[in-house]
Design a protein around this motif. Structure first.
Motif, PDB file in Angstrom:
ATOM      1  N   ALA A 195      -0.720 -13.676   3.166  1.00 10.92           N
ATOM      2  CA  ALA A 195       0.347 -13.806   4.150  1.00 10.92           C
ATOM      3  C   ALA A 195       1.698 -13.391   3.576  1.00 10.92           C
ATOM      4  CB  ALA A 195       0.421 -15.246   4.666  1.00 10.92           C
ATOM      5  N   TYR A 196       1.820 -13.398   2.262  1.00 12.28           N
ATOM      6  CA  TYR A 196       3.070 -13.029   1.619  1.00 12.28           C
ATOM      7  C   TYR A 196       3.271 -11.514   1.568  1.00 12.28           C
ATOM      8  CZ  TYR A 196       4.645 -17.561  -0.140  1.00 12.28           C
ATOM      9  OH  TYR A 196       5.134 -18.845  -0.227  1.00 12.28           O
ATOM     10  N   LEU A 197       2.180 -10.766   1.702  1.00 12.62           N
ATOM     11  CA  LEU A 197       2.251  -9.319   1.603  1.00 12.62           C
ATOM     12  C   LEU A 197       2.134  -8.684   2.976  1.00 12.62           C
ATOM     13  CD1 LEU A 197      -0.072  -8.780  -1.495  1.00 12.62           C
ATOM     14  CD2 LEU A 197       2.418  -8.732  -1.460  1.00 12.62           C
ATOM     15  N   SER A 198       3.016  -7.758   3.267  1.00 13.33           N
ATOM     16  CA  SER A 198       2.947  -7.033   4.531  1.00 13.33           C
ATOM     17  C   SER A 198       1.829  -6.003   4.476  1.00 13.33           C
ATOM     18  CB  SER A 198       4.282  -6.334   4.805  1.00 13.33           C
ATOM     19  OG  SER A 198       4.514  -5.330   3.822  1.00 13.33           O
ATOM     20  N   ALA A 199       1.479  -5.463   5.627  1.00 15.50           N
ATOM     21  CA  ALA A 199       0.436  -4.432   5.676  1.00 15.50           C
ATOM     22  C   ALA A 199       0.854  -3.217   4.846  1.00 15.50           C
ATOM     23  CB  ALA A 199       0.184  -4.030   7.128  1.00 15.50           C
ATOM     24  N   GLU A 200       2.153  -2.890   4.870  1.00 15.98           N
ATOM     25  CA  GLU A 200       2.653  -1.750   4.096  1.00 15.98           C
ATOM     26  C   GLU A 200       2.510  -1.996   2.592  1.00 15.98           C
ATOM     27  OE1 GLU A 200       4.290  -3.287   6.501  1.00 15.98           O
ATOM     28  OE2 GLU A 200       4.215  -1.773   8.109  1.00 15.98           O
ATOM     29  N   GLN A 201       2.812  -3.222   2.154  1.00 14.60           N
ATOM     30  CA  GLN A 201       2.690  -3.541   0.725  1.00 14.60           C
ATOM     31  C   GLN A 201       1.235  -3.502   0.270  1.00 14.60           C
ATOM     32  OE1 GLN A 201       4.819  -7.297   0.987  1.00 14.60           O
ATOM     33  NE2 GLN A 201       6.537  -6.477  -0.206  1.00 14.60           N
ATOM     34  N   LYS A 202       0.331  -3.992   1.119  1.00 19.07           N
ATOM     35  CA  LYS A 202      -1.097  -3.925   0.782  1.00 19.07           C
ATOM     36  C   LYS A 202      -1.566  -2.474   0.682  1.00 19.07           C
ATOM     37  CE  LYS A 202      -1.990  -8.284   3.191  1.00 19.07           C
ATOM     38  NZ  LYS A 202      -2.610  -8.919   4.371  1.00 19.07           N
ATOM     39  N   GLU A 203      -1.046  -1.654   1.568  1.00 19.86           N
ATOM     40  CA  GLU A 203      -1.409  -0.236   1.559  1.00 19.86           C
ATOM     41  C   GLU A 203      -0.912   0.444   0.281  1.00 19.86           C
ATOM     42  OE1 GLU A 203      -2.565   3.604   2.213  1.00 19.86           O
ATOM     43  OE2 GLU A 203      -3.284   1.774   3.189  1.00 19.86           O
ATOM     44  N   VAL A 204       0.293   0.083  -0.144  1.00 16.51           N
ATOM     45  CA  VAL A 204       0.831   0.633  -1.392  1.00 16.51           C
ATOM     46  C   VAL A 204      -0.077   0.257  -2.557  1.00 16.51           C
ATOM     47  CG1 VAL A 204       2.722   0.438  -3.060  1.00 16.51           C
ATOM     48  CG2 VAL A 204       3.236   0.729  -0.635  1.00 16.51           C
ATOM     49  N   LEU A 205      -0.468  -1.002  -2.634  1.00 14.05           N
ATOM     50  CA  LEU A 205      -1.301  -1.476  -3.733  1.00 14.05           C
ATOM     51  C   LEU A 205      -2.654  -0.770  -3.752  1.00 14.05           C
ATOM     52  CD1 LEU A 205      -0.487  -5.296  -3.476  1.00 14.05           C
ATOM     53  CD2 LEU A 205       0.037  -3.837  -5.433  1.00 14.05           C
ATOM     54  N   THR A 206      -3.342  -0.733  -2.623  1.00 15.75           N
ATOM     55  CA  THR A 206      -4.670  -0.113  -2.587  1.00 15.75           C
ATOM     56  C   THR A 206      -4.602   1.383  -2.871  1.00 15.75           C
ATOM     57  OG1 THR A 206      -4.482   0.092  -0.170  1.00 15.75           O
ATOM     58  CG2 THR A 206      -5.660  -1.824  -1.017  1.00 15.75           C
ATOM     59  N   SER A 207      -3.551   2.037  -2.387  1.00 10.06           N
ATOM     60  CA  SER A 207      -3.410   3.480  -2.607  1.00 10.06           C
ATOM     61  C   SER A 207      -3.190   3.794  -4.084  1.00 10.06           C
ATOM     62  CB  SER A 207      -2.246   4.018  -1.772  1.00 10.06           C
ATOM     63  OG  SER A 207      -2.039   5.391  -2.024  1.00 10.06           O
ATOM     64  N   VAL A 208      -2.300   3.033  -4.722  1.00  5.36           N
ATOM     65  CA  VAL A 208      -2.025   3.260  -6.147  1.00  5.36           C
ATOM     66  C   VAL A 208      -3.242   2.883  -6.993  1.00  5.36           C
ATOM     67  CG1 VAL A 208      -0.612   2.525  -8.117  1.00  5.36           C
ATOM     68  CG2 VAL A 208       0.461   2.996  -5.899  1.00  5.36           C
TER      69      VAL A 208
END
Length: 520
Positions: A301-314
Protein backbone atom coordinates in the motif's frame (compact mmCIF):
# COMPACT_ATOMS: atom_id res chain seq x y z
CA UNK A 1 37.83 -34.37 48.10
CA UNK A 2 36.84 -34.72 51.74
CA UNK A 3 33.23 -34.96 52.86
CA UNK A 4 33.55 -31.68 54.80
CA UNK A 5 34.84 -29.90 51.69
CA UNK A 6 31.89 -31.15 49.66
CA UNK A 7 29.45 -29.92 52.30
CA UNK A 8 31.13 -26.51 52.35
CA UNK A 9 30.95 -26.24 48.57
CA UNK A 10 27.26 -27.17 48.57
CA UNK A 11 26.58 -24.67 51.35
CA UNK A 12 28.38 -21.94 49.39
CA UNK A 13 26.47 -22.79 46.23
CA UNK A 14 23.00 -22.85 47.75
CA UNK A 15 23.35 -20.01 50.22
CA UNK A 16 26.31 -17.83 49.23
CA UNK A 17 25.37 -17.80 45.54
CA UNK A 18 21.62 -17.71 46.04
CA UNK A 19 21.67 -13.91 46.03
CA UNK A 20 23.03 -13.99 42.48
CA UNK A 21 20.71 -16.57 40.94
CA UNK A 22 17.46 -15.78 42.76
CA UNK A 23 14.55 -16.17 40.37
CA UNK A 24 12.47 -13.02 40.04
CA UNK A 25 8.98 -12.02 38.94
CA UNK A 26 9.41 -9.63 35.99
CA UNK A 27 6.69 -7.57 34.32
CA UNK A 28 7.82 -6.70 30.75
CA UNK A 29 5.86 -4.23 28.62
CA UNK A 30 6.43 -3.66 24.87
CA UNK A 31 2.99 -2.42 23.72
CA UNK A 32 4.10 -0.69 20.47
CA UNK A 33 2.41 -2.11 17.37
CA UNK A 34 5.71 -2.48 15.51
CA UNK A 35 7.09 -5.98 15.07
CA UNK A 36 10.70 -4.73 15.13
CA UNK A 37 10.18 -3.38 18.67
CA UNK A 38 9.00 -6.82 19.78
CA UNK A 39 11.75 -8.74 17.99
CA UNK A 40 14.53 -6.60 19.46
CA UNK A 41 13.96 -7.69 23.06
CA UNK A 42 12.80 -11.27 22.50
CA UNK A 43 16.31 -12.69 23.05
CA UNK A 44 16.34 -10.96 26.45
CA UNK A 45 13.01 -12.52 27.49
CA UNK A 46 14.19 -15.95 26.37
CA UNK A 47 17.49 -15.69 28.23
CA UNK A 48 15.91 -14.38 31.44
CA UNK A 49 13.35 -17.20 31.25
CA UNK A 50 16.13 -19.73 30.65
CA UNK A 51 17.78 -18.52 33.84
CA UNK A 52 14.59 -19.28 35.77
CA UNK A 53 12.97 -15.85 35.99
CA UNK A 54 9.19 -15.68 35.60
CA UNK A 55 8.11 -13.10 33.04
CA UNK A 56 4.67 -11.61 32.41
CA UNK A 57 4.98 -10.06 28.94
CA UNK A 58 2.69 -7.46 27.34
CA UNK A 59 3.27 -7.79 23.59
CA UNK A 60 1.52 -7.00 20.32
CA UNK A 61 3.07 -10.05 18.61
CA UNK A 62 2.98 -13.29 20.55
CA UNK A 63 6.17 -15.33 20.57
CA UNK A 64 6.58 -19.08 20.98
CA UNK A 65 5.30 -20.71 24.18
CA UNK A 66 7.67 -20.78 27.13
CA UNK A 67 6.84 -22.20 30.53
CA UNK A 68 8.44 -19.19 32.25
CA UNK A 69 6.79 -16.55 30.05
CA UNK A 70 3.11 -15.59 30.40
CA UNK A 71 2.01 -13.43 27.47
CA UNK A 72 -0.75 -10.82 27.37
CA UNK A 73 -1.89 -10.27 23.79
CA UNK A 74 -2.06 -6.58 22.82
CA UNK A 75 -2.35 -7.23 19.09
CA UNK A 76 -5.41 -4.97 19.06
CA UNK A 77 -3.02 -1.99 19.13
CA UNK A 78 -2.55 -2.56 15.39
CA UNK A 79 -6.28 -1.94 14.93
CA UNK A 80 -6.00 1.27 16.97
CA UNK A 81 -3.24 2.49 14.67
CA UNK A 82 -5.23 1.47 11.60
CA UNK A 83 -8.41 3.33 12.55
CA UNK A 84 -6.37 6.44 13.36
CA UNK A 85 -4.40 6.16 10.09
CA UNK A 86 -1.14 6.46 12.03
CA UNK A 87 1.06 5.02 9.28
CA UNK A 88 -0.51 7.35 6.71
CA UNK A 89 0.13 10.34 8.96
CA UNK A 90 3.75 9.31 9.53
CA UNK A 91 4.52 9.19 5.82
CA UNK A 92 2.40 12.23 4.91
CA UNK A 93 3.63 15.69 3.97
CA UNK A 94 1.50 17.37 6.64
CA UNK A 95 3.11 20.17 8.63
CA UNK A 96 4.32 19.38 12.12
CA UNK A 97 1.31 20.96 13.85
CA UNK A 98 -1.17 18.81 11.93
CA UNK A 99 0.93 15.71 12.56
CA UNK A 100 1.01 16.47 16.30
CA UNK A 101 -2.75 17.00 16.36
CA UNK A 102 -3.50 13.75 14.57
CA UNK A 103 -0.97 11.79 16.62
CA UNK A 104 -2.50 13.16 19.82
CA UNK A 105 -5.85 11.62 18.88
CA UNK A 106 -4.13 8.31 18.15
CA UNK A 107 -2.22 8.34 21.46
CA UNK A 108 -5.41 9.08 23.38
CA UNK A 109 -7.14 6.14 21.69
CA UNK A 110 -4.11 3.93 22.32
CA UNK A 111 -3.93 4.79 26.04
CA UNK A 112 -7.62 3.97 26.38
CA UNK A 113 -7.10 0.60 24.68
CA UNK A 114 -3.98 -0.26 26.69
CA UNK A 115 -5.25 0.51 30.17
CA UNK A 116 -8.74 -0.96 29.74
CA UNK A 117 -7.41 -4.26 28.38
CA UNK A 118 -9.22 -7.04 30.28
CA UNK A 119 -6.02 -8.96 31.06
CA UNK A 120 -4.34 -5.87 32.50
CA UNK A 121 -7.41 -4.99 34.56
CA UNK A 122 -7.45 -8.55 35.87
CA UNK A 123 -3.74 -8.35 36.72
CA UNK A 124 -4.18 -5.07 38.61
CA UNK A 125 -7.15 -6.41 40.55
CA UNK A 126 -5.20 -9.52 41.58
CA UNK A 127 -2.86 -7.46 43.80
CA UNK A 128 0.03 -9.38 42.30
CA UNK A 129 3.55 -8.08 42.96
CA UNK A 130 6.68 -8.00 40.81
CA UNK A 131 10.36 -7.63 41.58
CA UNK A 132 11.09 -5.40 38.59
CA UNK A 133 9.32 -3.90 35.57
CA UNK A 134 10.90 -3.53 32.13
CA UNK A 135 9.02 -0.96 30.07
CA UNK A 136 9.33 0.57 26.62
CA UNK A 137 10.14 4.15 27.59
CA UNK A 138 8.20 5.87 24.80
CA UNK A 139 4.87 4.52 26.04
CA UNK A 140 3.04 7.08 28.23
CA UNK A 141 1.79 6.02 31.63
CA UNK A 142 3.27 2.53 31.84
CA UNK A 143 6.18 3.45 34.19
CA UNK A 144 3.54 4.47 36.75
CA UNK A 145 2.63 0.82 37.18
CA UNK A 146 5.93 0.45 39.02
CA UNK A 147 4.31 2.58 41.73
CA UNK A 148 1.30 0.28 41.69
CA UNK A 149 3.51 -2.81 42.00
CA UNK A 150 5.99 -1.11 44.38
CA UNK A 151 9.00 -2.22 42.33
CA UNK A 152 11.87 -0.61 40.40
CA UNK A 153 11.61 -0.26 36.65
CA UNK A 154 14.00 -0.43 33.71
CA UNK A 155 13.29 1.73 30.68
CA UNK A 156 13.77 0.15 27.25
CA UNK A 157 14.47 1.73 23.88
CA UNK A 158 14.98 -0.21 20.65
CA UNK A 159 17.00 2.72 19.29
CA UNK A 160 18.56 5.89 20.62
CA UNK A 161 16.14 7.29 23.19
CA UNK A 162 14.06 10.44 22.81
CA UNK A 163 15.90 13.63 23.96
CA UNK A 164 13.32 14.11 26.71
CA UNK A 165 14.06 10.62 28.04
CA UNK A 166 17.80 11.28 28.02
CA UNK A 167 17.24 14.55 29.87
CA UNK A 168 15.00 12.83 32.45
CA UNK A 169 17.80 10.48 33.55
CA UNK A 170 20.46 13.19 33.45
CA UNK A 171 22.10 12.53 30.09
CA UNK A 172 23.34 15.20 27.68
CA UNK A 173 20.46 16.34 25.46
CA UNK A 174 21.77 19.34 23.53
CA UNK A 175 19.70 19.95 20.33
CA UNK A 176 22.77 21.02 18.32
CA UNK A 177 24.67 17.79 19.02
CA UNK A 178 21.80 15.33 19.59
CA UNK A 179 18.79 16.38 17.49
CA UNK A 180 15.66 14.29 17.13
CA UNK A 181 16.45 11.30 14.93
CA UNK A 182 13.29 11.94 12.88
CA UNK A 183 14.83 15.19 11.59
CA UNK A 184 17.26 13.17 9.49
CA UNK A 185 20.16 15.59 9.93
CA UNK A 186 23.74 14.66 9.14
CA UNK A 187 26.55 14.40 11.67
CA UNK A 188 27.51 18.11 11.56
CA UNK A 189 24.55 20.47 11.66
CA UNK A 190 24.56 23.67 9.65
CA UNK A 191 23.43 26.97 11.22
CA UNK A 192 20.02 26.55 9.62
CA UNK A 193 19.70 23.01 10.96
CA UNK A 194 20.78 24.08 14.46
CA UNK A 195 18.13 26.80 14.49
CA UNK A 196 15.55 24.32 13.22
CA UNK A 197 16.59 21.69 15.77
CA UNK A 198 16.54 24.13 18.69
CA UNK A 199 13.15 25.53 17.66
CA UNK A 200 11.50 22.16 17.21
CA UNK A 201 13.07 20.83 20.41
CA UNK A 202 11.54 23.71 22.38
CA UNK A 203 8.26 23.20 20.54
CA UNK A 204 8.34 19.48 21.27
CA UNK A 205 9.06 20.01 24.95
CA UNK A 206 6.29 22.61 25.19
CA UNK A 207 3.83 20.30 23.45
CA UNK A 208 4.87 17.44 25.71
CA UNK A 209 4.63 19.43 28.96
CA UNK A 210 1.45 21.38 28.20
CA UNK A 211 -0.58 18.82 26.23
CA UNK A 212 0.80 15.30 26.07
CA UNK A 213 1.75 14.72 29.71
CA UNK A 214 -1.42 16.28 31.22
CA UNK A 215 -3.45 14.05 28.91
CA UNK A 216 -1.41 11.04 30.00
CA UNK A 217 -1.82 11.96 33.67
CA UNK A 218 -5.57 12.33 33.22
CA UNK A 219 -6.05 8.95 31.61
CA UNK A 220 -3.61 7.05 33.80
CA UNK A 221 -5.21 8.40 36.97
CA UNK A 222 -8.60 7.53 35.56
CA UNK A 223 -7.60 3.90 35.03
CA UNK A 224 -5.02 3.36 37.78
CA UNK A 225 -6.30 5.63 40.53
CA UNK A 226 -6.20 9.31 41.47
CA UNK A 227 -3.24 8.77 43.77
CA UNK A 228 -0.83 8.17 40.90
CA UNK A 229 2.13 10.62 40.76
CA UNK A 230 2.93 12.87 37.82
CA UNK A 231 4.23 11.10 34.70
CA UNK A 232 7.09 13.59 34.36
CA UNK A 233 8.61 12.76 37.72
CA UNK A 234 8.34 8.99 37.36
CA UNK A 235 10.81 8.90 34.43
CA UNK A 236 13.47 10.33 36.73
CA UNK A 237 13.05 7.29 38.99
CA UNK A 238 14.19 4.77 36.38
CA UNK A 239 16.64 2.27 37.86
CA UNK A 240 18.22 1.71 34.47
CA UNK A 241 17.71 2.72 30.86
CA UNK A 242 18.61 0.18 28.20
CA UNK A 243 19.39 1.90 24.89
CA UNK A 244 19.96 -0.36 21.92
CA UNK A 245 21.96 2.23 19.98
CA UNK A 246 24.59 1.02 17.57
CA UNK A 247 27.48 3.54 17.73
CA UNK A 248 27.78 3.27 13.94
CA UNK A 249 24.45 5.11 13.64
CA UNK A 250 24.42 7.29 16.75
CA UNK A 251 26.84 9.89 18.05
CA UNK A 252 28.12 8.88 21.51
CA UNK A 253 26.88 11.21 24.23
CA UNK A 254 27.91 11.79 27.87
CA UNK A 255 25.58 9.61 29.93
CA UNK A 256 24.94 8.66 33.52
CA UNK A 257 25.90 5.25 34.99
CA UNK A 258 22.29 4.04 34.83
CA UNK A 259 22.24 4.42 31.03
CA UNK A 260 23.31 1.11 29.53
CA UNK A 261 23.95 1.13 25.80
CA UNK A 262 23.50 -2.43 24.57
CA UNK A 263 25.36 -1.48 21.41
CA UNK A 264 22.71 -2.51 18.89
CA UNK A 265 22.19 -5.93 17.37
CA UNK A 266 20.46 -7.32 20.45
CA UNK A 267 18.10 -9.27 18.21
CA UNK A 268 20.83 -10.92 16.13
CA UNK A 269 20.68 -14.72 16.25
CA UNK A 270 23.16 -17.49 15.59
CA UNK A 271 23.25 -18.68 11.96
CA UNK A 272 20.63 -21.29 11.04
CA UNK A 273 20.09 -23.39 7.95
CA UNK A 274 17.89 -21.84 5.29
CA UNK A 275 14.81 -23.69 4.00
CA UNK A 276 15.98 -26.09 1.29
CA UNK A 277 14.21 -24.33 -1.59
CA UNK A 278 15.57 -20.94 -0.56
CA UNK A 279 19.06 -22.37 -0.06
CA UNK A 280 18.87 -23.84 -3.59
CA UNK A 281 17.66 -20.53 -5.06
CA UNK A 282 20.54 -18.58 -3.52
CA UNK A 283 23.15 -21.24 -4.25
CA UNK A 284 22.16 -21.13 -7.92
CA UNK A 285 22.42 -17.33 -8.03
CA UNK A 286 25.90 -17.56 -9.54
CA UNK A 287 25.70 -14.00 -10.90
CA UNK A 288 24.73 -12.68 -7.51
CA UNK A 289 21.44 -11.80 -5.82
CA UNK A 290 19.91 -8.55 -4.60
CA UNK A 291 17.73 -8.93 -1.52
CA UNK A 292 14.79 -6.52 -1.22
CA UNK A 293 12.68 -5.86 1.88
CA UNK A 294 10.87 -2.78 3.14
CA UNK A 295 10.34 -4.21 6.62
CA UNK A 296 7.20 -5.35 8.39
CA UNK A 297 5.20 -2.11 8.26
CA UNK A 298 5.93 -0.79 4.75
CA UNK A 299 3.73 -2.96 2.55
CA UNK A 300 2.40 -2.79 -1.00
CA UNK A 301 0.00 0.00 0.00
CA UNK A 302 2.99 2.29 0.47
CA UNK A 303 4.09 1.90 -3.15
CA UNK A 304 2.18 3.36 -6.06
CA UNK A 305 1.60 1.40 -9.26
CA UNK A 306 4.24 3.58 -10.95
CA UNK A 307 6.83 2.81 -8.25
CA UNK A 308 6.14 -0.93 -8.52
CA UNK A 309 6.55 -0.68 -12.27
CA UNK A 310 9.90 1.07 -11.84
CA UNK A 311 11.13 -1.67 -9.50
CA UNK A 312 10.03 -4.61 -11.67
CA UNK A 313 11.38 -2.98 -14.84
CA UNK A 314 14.81 -2.29 -13.35
CA UNK A 315 14.94 -5.74 -11.72
CA UNK A 316 14.25 -7.30 -15.13
CA UNK A 317 17.20 -5.39 -16.60
CA UNK A 318 19.45 -6.73 -13.81
CA UNK A 319 19.26 -10.29 -15.23
CA UNK A 320 21.02 -12.70 -15.04
CA UNK A 321 21.44 -11.39 -11.49
CA UNK A 322 18.57 -12.64 -9.32
CA UNK A 323 16.24 -10.67 -7.04
CA UNK A 324 14.80 -12.07 -3.80
CA UNK A 325 11.98 -9.78 -2.69
CA UNK A 326 10.21 -10.04 0.66
CA UNK A 327 6.84 -8.44 -0.17
CA UNK A 328 3.17 -8.97 0.68
CA UNK A 329 2.08 -8.74 -2.99
CA UNK A 330 3.34 -12.04 -4.39
CA UNK A 331 1.47 -11.78 -7.70
CA UNK A 332 2.76 -8.33 -8.60
CA UNK A 333 2.07 -7.22 -12.18
CA UNK A 334 4.80 -7.84 -14.76
CA UNK A 335 6.96 -9.84 -12.38
CA UNK A 336 10.21 -10.73 -14.20
CA UNK A 337 11.52 -14.30 -14.31
CA UNK A 338 14.63 -13.41 -12.32
CA UNK A 339 12.51 -12.11 -9.40
CA UNK A 340 11.39 -14.38 -6.55
CA UNK A 341 8.77 -12.82 -4.22
CA UNK A 342 7.92 -14.30 -0.82
CA UNK A 343 5.77 -12.96 2.00
CA UNK A 344 8.36 -13.99 4.57
CA UNK A 345 12.03 -14.97 4.57
CA UNK A 346 14.55 -15.62 7.38
CA UNK A 347 16.25 -12.29 6.70
CA UNK A 348 19.34 -12.66 8.87
CA UNK A 349 20.29 -15.97 7.26
CA UNK A 350 19.49 -14.72 3.76
CA UNK A 351 21.86 -11.78 4.27
CA UNK A 352 24.56 -14.19 5.44
CA UNK A 353 24.54 -16.04 2.11
CA UNK A 354 27.70 -15.19 0.10
CA UNK A 355 25.74 -14.69 -3.14
CA UNK A 356 23.73 -11.79 -1.71
CA UNK A 357 25.55 -8.74 -3.03
CA UNK A 358 23.23 -5.87 -2.06
CA UNK A 359 20.22 -5.11 0.11
CA UNK A 360 17.43 -2.66 -0.79
CA UNK A 361 15.92 -1.60 2.53
CA UNK A 362 13.57 1.00 3.99
CA UNK A 363 16.27 1.88 6.50
CA UNK A 364 14.84 0.24 9.60
CA UNK A 365 17.45 0.04 12.35
CA UNK A 366 17.23 -3.72 12.90
CA UNK A 367 17.41 -4.48 9.17
CA UNK A 368 20.46 -2.27 8.76
CA UNK A 369 22.17 -3.89 11.73
CA UNK A 370 21.57 -7.31 10.18
CA UNK A 371 23.11 -6.14 6.91
CA UNK A 372 26.12 -4.67 8.73
CA UNK A 373 26.57 -7.93 10.63
CA UNK A 374 26.70 -9.78 7.30
CA UNK A 375 28.66 -6.99 5.54
CA UNK A 376 26.11 -6.44 2.74
CA UNK A 377 26.08 -2.94 1.12
CA UNK A 378 22.68 -1.24 1.12
CA UNK A 379 20.45 1.01 -0.94
CA UNK A 380 18.27 2.86 1.56
CA UNK A 381 14.77 4.01 0.58
CA UNK A 382 13.35 5.68 3.73
CA UNK A 383 9.60 6.13 4.15
CA UNK A 384 9.05 7.62 7.63
CA UNK A 385 10.30 8.02 11.21
CA UNK A 386 13.94 7.29 12.02
CA UNK A 387 14.50 5.61 8.64
CA UNK A 388 15.60 8.85 6.99
CA UNK A 389 18.14 9.51 9.73
CA UNK A 390 19.48 5.95 9.54
CA UNK A 391 19.89 6.12 5.78
CA UNK A 392 21.59 9.52 6.01
CA UNK A 393 24.15 8.03 8.39
CA UNK A 394 24.63 5.12 5.99
CA UNK A 395 25.25 7.47 3.07
CA UNK A 396 27.59 9.69 5.12
CA UNK A 397 29.72 6.73 6.18
CA UNK A 398 29.64 5.38 2.60
CA UNK A 399 28.50 1.84 3.24
CA UNK A 400 25.38 2.42 1.18
CA UNK A 401 23.39 4.87 -0.90
CA UNK A 402 20.15 6.79 -0.41
CA UNK A 403 17.25 7.04 -2.83
CA UNK A 404 13.98 8.62 -1.72
CA UNK A 405 10.92 6.67 -2.92
CA UNK A 406 9.41 9.94 -4.17
CA UNK A 407 12.50 10.56 -6.34
CA UNK A 408 12.81 7.01 -7.64
CA UNK A 409 12.58 6.42 -11.38
CA UNK A 410 14.14 3.88 -13.71
CA UNK A 411 17.24 5.95 -14.35
CA UNK A 412 17.92 6.86 -10.71
CA UNK A 413 17.32 3.33 -9.42
CA UNK A 414 19.45 1.73 -12.12
CA UNK A 415 22.28 4.23 -11.52
CA UNK A 416 22.17 3.68 -7.75
CA UNK A 417 22.34 -0.11 -8.07
CA UNK A 418 25.15 0.11 -10.63
CA UNK A 419 27.16 2.36 -8.29
CA UNK A 420 26.50 0.12 -5.28
CA UNK A 421 27.48 -3.09 -7.05
CA UNK A 422 30.48 -1.83 -9.05
CA UNK A 423 32.16 0.68 -6.73
CA UNK A 424 34.24 -1.33 -4.19
CA UNK A 425 34.22 1.49 -1.60
CA UNK A 426 30.80 0.44 -0.22
CA UNK A 427 31.81 -3.18 0.34
CA UNK A 428 35.15 -2.11 1.80
CA UNK A 429 33.52 0.29 4.28
CA UNK A 430 30.82 -2.12 5.42
CA UNK A 431 33.42 -4.87 5.92
CA UNK A 432 35.26 -2.50 8.26
CA UNK A 433 32.09 -1.46 10.12
CA UNK A 434 31.01 -5.08 10.44
CA UNK A 435 34.31 -5.94 12.12
CA UNK A 436 33.99 -2.96 14.48
CA UNK A 437 30.41 -3.80 15.47
CA UNK A 438 31.41 -7.38 16.35
CA UNK A 439 34.51 -6.43 18.34
CA UNK A 440 32.95 -5.84 21.77
CA UNK A 441 34.06 -7.04 25.23
CA UNK A 442 30.55 -8.23 26.03
CA UNK A 443 27.58 -8.93 23.80
CA UNK A 444 24.50 -6.76 24.22
CA UNK A 445 22.40 -9.67 25.47
CA UNK A 446 24.94 -10.60 28.14
CA UNK A 447 25.09 -6.96 29.23
CA UNK A 448 21.27 -6.67 29.41
CA UNK A 449 20.92 -9.85 31.49
CA UNK A 450 23.76 -8.90 33.86
CA UNK A 451 22.38 -5.41 34.53
CA UNK A 452 18.82 -6.69 34.96
CA UNK A 453 19.98 -9.04 37.67
CA UNK A 454 22.16 -6.27 39.13
CA UNK A 455 18.99 -4.23 39.73
CA UNK A 456 17.42 -7.24 41.42
CA UNK A 457 20.48 -7.68 43.65
CA UNK A 458 21.31 -4.11 44.63
CA UNK A 459 19.05 -1.50 43.04
CA UNK A 460 20.77 1.53 41.48
CA UNK A 461 20.22 4.44 43.86
CA UNK A 462 23.97 4.56 44.44
CA UNK A 463 24.49 5.11 40.70
CA UNK A 464 22.01 7.94 40.41
CA UNK A 465 23.43 11.17 38.99
CA UNK A 466 22.46 14.59 40.41
CA UNK A 467 22.05 15.79 36.81
CA UNK A 468 18.72 13.93 36.70
CA UNK A 469 17.26 16.14 39.42
CA UNK A 470 18.16 19.64 38.29
CA UNK A 471 15.90 21.63 35.92
CA UNK A 472 17.12 22.67 32.49
CA UNK A 473 17.69 26.29 33.47
CA UNK A 474 20.19 25.10 36.08
CA UNK A 475 21.69 22.46 33.77
CA UNK A 476 22.49 25.16 31.18
CA UNK A 477 23.58 27.72 33.83
CA UNK A 478 20.78 30.07 32.79
CA UNK A 479 20.22 31.19 36.38
CA UNK A 480 23.96 31.72 36.89
CA UNK A 481 24.21 33.64 33.62
CA UNK A 482 21.22 35.76 34.60
CA UNK A 483 22.61 36.58 38.07
CA UNK A 484 26.09 37.32 36.71
CA UNK A 485 24.59 39.47 33.95
CA UNK A 486 22.48 41.46 36.42
CA UNK A 487 25.43 41.85 38.78
CA UNK A 488 27.65 42.96 35.92
CA UNK A 489 25.04 45.46 34.81
CA UNK A 490 24.59 46.80 38.34
CA UNK A 491 28.37 46.96 38.79
CA UNK A 492 28.66 48.80 35.48
CA UNK A 493 25.99 51.30 36.49
CA UNK A 494 27.59 51.81 39.92
CA UNK A 495 31.05 52.26 38.46
CA UNK A 496 29.71 54.64 35.84
CA UNK A 497 27.92 56.62 38.53
CA UNK A 498 31.00 56.56 40.75
CA UNK A 499 33.30 57.70 37.96
CA UNK A 500 30.92 60.52 37.00
CA UNK A 501 30.73 61.57 40.64
CA UNK A 502 34.52 61.52 40.95
CA UNK A 503 34.87 63.53 37.75
CA UNK A 504 32.38 66.06 39.06
CA UNK A 505 34.21 66.30 42.39
CA UNK A 506 37.59 66.66 40.69
CA UNK A 507 36.19 69.30 38.40
CA UNK A 508 34.86 71.30 41.36
CA UNK A 509 38.15 70.93 43.20
CA UNK A 510 39.99 72.06 40.12
CA UNK A 511 37.76 75.08 39.78
CA UNK A 512 38.11 75.88 43.45
CA UNK A 513 41.86 75.53 43.80
CA UNK A 514 43.33 76.17 40.38
CA UNK A 515 40.95 78.55 38.67
CA UNK A 516 40.32 80.58 41.82
CA UNK A 517 44.10 80.90 42.51
CA UNK A 518 44.73 82.20 39.03
CA UNK A 519 42.08 84.84 39.51
CA UNK A 520 43.59 85.88 42.80
Amino acid sequence: MSRIMKILLLFTFFFGASEYVRCAEIFAVIPSPFYSHQATFRPLWRELARRGHKITLVTTDLMEDNENITQIDYHGAYEVFARNNVMTVLKSELNIFKVMSKMLDAVEDLIRFQFTHPELVKLLESNRTFDVMMIEFTQPGWPLLSVKFKCPFVGLSTMDAHPGVHAAVGNAAHPAMYPYVDFGFGEKLTLKERIFSAGLTVLGMTWSNLIFRPMGNRYVRKYLGEGMPDITGIHKNASLMFVNANPIFFSPRPSTPITINLGGGLHLTHPKELPKDLQKYLDESKDGCIYVSFGTTVNSAYLSAEQKEVLTSVFKDMAPMRILWKFDEVDIANKPKNVEIRTWVPQQDVLRHPNVKAFITQGGLQSMEEAIDSAVPMLGMPFYGDQNNNVNKMETKKFGLKLLPTEMNKESLKAALKELLENPIYKKNIDKLSAISKDQPMKGLEKAVWWTEYVLRHGTQHLRSPSADIPLYQYYFLDVIAVVSVCAYVFYKLMKSLILTLVLILRKLYNFFIVKRKRD
